[in-house]
Motif scaffolding. Structure first.
Motif, PDB file in Angstrom:
ATOM      1  N   VAL A  67     -10.102 -31.320  41.027  1.00  0.00           N
ATOM      2  CA  VAL A  67      -9.554 -32.530  41.634  1.00  0.00           C
ATOM      3  C   VAL A  67      -8.945 -33.361  40.509  1.00  0.00           C
ATOM      4  O   VAL A  67      -9.639 -33.743  39.575  1.00  0.00           O
ATOM      5  CB  VAL A  67     -10.647 -33.346  42.360  1.00  0.00           C
ATOM      6  N   GLU A  68      -7.644 -33.603  40.603  1.00  0.00           N
ATOM      7  CA  GLU A  68      -6.950 -34.394  39.597  1.00  0.00           C
ATOM      8  C   GLU A  68      -6.303 -35.578  40.290  1.00  0.00           C
ATOM      9  O   GLU A  68      -5.576 -35.413  41.265  1.00  0.00           O
ATOM     10  CB  GLU A  68      -5.884 -33.555  38.901  1.00  0.00           C
ATOM     11  N   SER A  69      -6.611 -36.790  39.797  1.00  0.00           N
ATOM     12  CA  SER A  69      -6.067 -37.972  40.453  1.00  0.00           C
ATOM     13  C   SER A  69      -5.477 -38.947  39.443  1.00  0.00           C
ATOM     14  O   SER A  69      -5.922 -39.038  38.307  1.00  0.00           O
ATOM     15  CB  SER A  69      -7.153 -38.669  41.275  1.00  0.00           C
ATOM     16  N   THR A  70      -4.446 -39.635  39.894  1.00  0.00           N
ATOM     17  CA  THR A  70      -3.870 -40.776  39.200  1.00  0.00           C
ATOM     18  C   THR A  70      -3.894 -41.922  40.210  1.00  0.00           C
ATOM     19  O   THR A  70      -4.362 -41.746  41.341  1.00  0.00           O
ATOM     20  CB  THR A  70      -2.420 -40.499  38.750  1.00  0.00           C
ATOM     21  N   ARG A  73      -1.430 -40.430  43.042  1.00  0.00           N
ATOM     22  CA  ARG A  73      -1.511 -39.119  43.699  1.00  0.00           C
ATOM     23  C   ARG A  73      -2.819 -38.423  43.373  1.00  0.00           C
ATOM     24  O   ARG A  73      -3.384 -38.619  42.323  1.00  0.00           O
ATOM     25  CB  ARG A  73      -0.338 -38.269  43.195  1.00  0.00           C
ATOM     26  N   VAL A  74      -3.258 -37.577  44.304  1.00  0.00           N
ATOM     27  CA  VAL A  74      -4.396 -36.697  44.042  1.00  0.00           C
ATOM     28  C   VAL A  74      -3.954 -35.266  44.351  1.00  0.00           C
ATOM     29  O   VAL A  74      -3.210 -35.031  45.302  1.00  0.00           O
ATOM     30  CB  VAL A  74      -5.655 -37.103  44.860  1.00  0.00           C
ATOM     31  N   ARG A  75      -4.376 -34.357  43.492  1.00  0.00           N
ATOM     32  CA  ARG A  75      -4.099 -32.927  43.694  1.00  0.00           C
ATOM     33  C   ARG A  75      -5.439 -32.206  43.671  1.00  0.00           C
ATOM     34  O   ARG A  75      -6.257 -32.427  42.765  1.00  0.00           O
ATOM     35  CB  ARG A  75      -3.192 -32.365  42.606  1.00  0.00           C
ATOM     36  N   VAL A  76      -5.648 -31.337  44.650  1.00  0.00           N
ATOM     37  CA  VAL A  76      -6.878 -30.558  44.753  1.00  0.00           C
ATOM     38  C   VAL A  76      -6.503 -29.086  44.758  1.00  0.00           C
ATOM     39  O   VAL A  76      -5.577 -28.683  45.463  1.00  0.00           O
ATOM     40  CB  VAL A  76      -7.657 -30.921  46.035  1.00  0.00           C
ATOM     41  N   GLU A  77      -7.223 -28.302  43.956  1.00  0.00           N
ATOM     42  CA  GLU A  77      -6.979 -26.858  43.876  1.00  0.00           C
ATOM     43  C   GLU A  77      -8.275 -26.110  44.126  1.00  0.00           C
ATOM     44  O   GLU A  77      -9.344 -26.539  43.677  1.00  0.00           O
ATOM     45  CB  GLU A  77      -6.469 -26.483  42.489  1.00  0.00           C
ATOM     46  N   VAL A  78      -8.163 -24.988  44.830  1.00  0.00           N
ATOM     47  CA  VAL A  78      -9.299 -24.086  45.065  1.00  0.00           C
ATOM     48  C   VAL A  78      -8.852 -22.693  44.654  1.00  0.00           C
ATOM     49  O   VAL A  78      -7.846 -22.188  45.147  1.00  0.00           O
ATOM     50  CB  VAL A  78      -9.730 -24.073  46.547  1.00  0.00           C
ATOM     51  N   ASP A 128      -0.295 -38.336  48.467  1.00  0.00           N
ATOM     52  CA  ASP A 128       0.193 -39.595  47.890  1.00  0.00           C
ATOM     53  C   ASP A 128      -0.780 -40.700  48.260  1.00  0.00           C
ATOM     54  O   ASP A 128      -1.178 -40.814  49.425  1.00  0.00           O
ATOM     55  CB  ASP A 128       1.589 -39.937  48.420  1.00  0.00           C
ATOM     56  N   LEU A 129      -1.164 -41.507  47.292  1.00  0.00           N
ATOM     57  CA  LEU A 129      -2.167 -42.528  47.537  1.00  0.00           C
ATOM     58  C   LEU A 129      -1.584 -43.869  47.947  1.00  0.00           C
ATOM     59  O   LEU A 129      -2.321 -44.762  48.359  1.00  0.00           O
ATOM     60  CB  LEU A 129      -3.048 -42.692  46.303  1.00  0.00           C
ATOM     61  N   ASP A 130      -0.288 -44.018  47.857  1.00  0.00           N
ATOM     62  CA  ASP A 130       0.340 -45.279  48.253  1.00  0.00           C
ATOM     63  C   ASP A 130       0.006 -45.570  49.718  1.00  0.00           C
ATOM     64  O   ASP A 130       0.286 -44.766  50.602  1.00  0.00           O
ATOM     65  CB  ASP A 130       1.855 -45.192  48.056  1.00  0.00           C
TER      66      ASP A 130
END
Length: 135
Positions: A67-70, A73-78, A128-130
């Protein structure tokens, strides 16, 4: 721009893995508000369930989650192990099932799947977190 906040964890595959993934991502902050973590947990559990059903992630296999977030934005990989040359079992279609990736497609701002060099696959989604920060 701030550095991304990255959290990674490994977990066993098998039938209980989607629930483990949901609890894990809700319990880690990763710089995300609780409401966003719940949305991420729902989509993550669908990717994990797909990795178990279609990616060879049985109880003796390991799934990798990132889980990578700024602030934007957040990106999740499995990452699943793949079937290692075995044929996947016949998929039994349940008339009320099979909608998990449609849910991910609807809720995510982007998603996809790609093969890994080790023979498995990496499934991911971005959000997108906006406008979601207060959810």
């Amino acid at each position: 721009m701030t550095e991304p906040n990255t959290v990674s964890f490994s977990m066993p595959g098998g039938t209980g893995s989607a629930a483990i993934a949901r609890r894990s991502v809700i319990s880690i902050e990763a710089g995300l508000p609780l409401g966003v973590r719940h949305r991420v947990a729902l989509m993550l559990s669908e990717l994990v369930a797909n990795a178990v059903q279609h990616g060879g992630a049985g109880p003796t296999e390991i799934l990798e989650v990132r889980v990578e977030s700024t602030t934007q934005r957040v990106r999740v990989e499995v990452v699943d192990p793949g079937w290692h040359g075995e044929e996947p079992p016949q998929r039994i279609q349940h008339p009320d099932g099979g909608y998990g990736l449609l849910l991910v497609e609807h809720l995510a701002d982007g998603w996809g799947r790609e093969a890994t060099a080790a023979g498995g696959s990496l499934a991911w989604f971005e959000l997108d977190l906006d406008g979601l920060q207060d959810s």
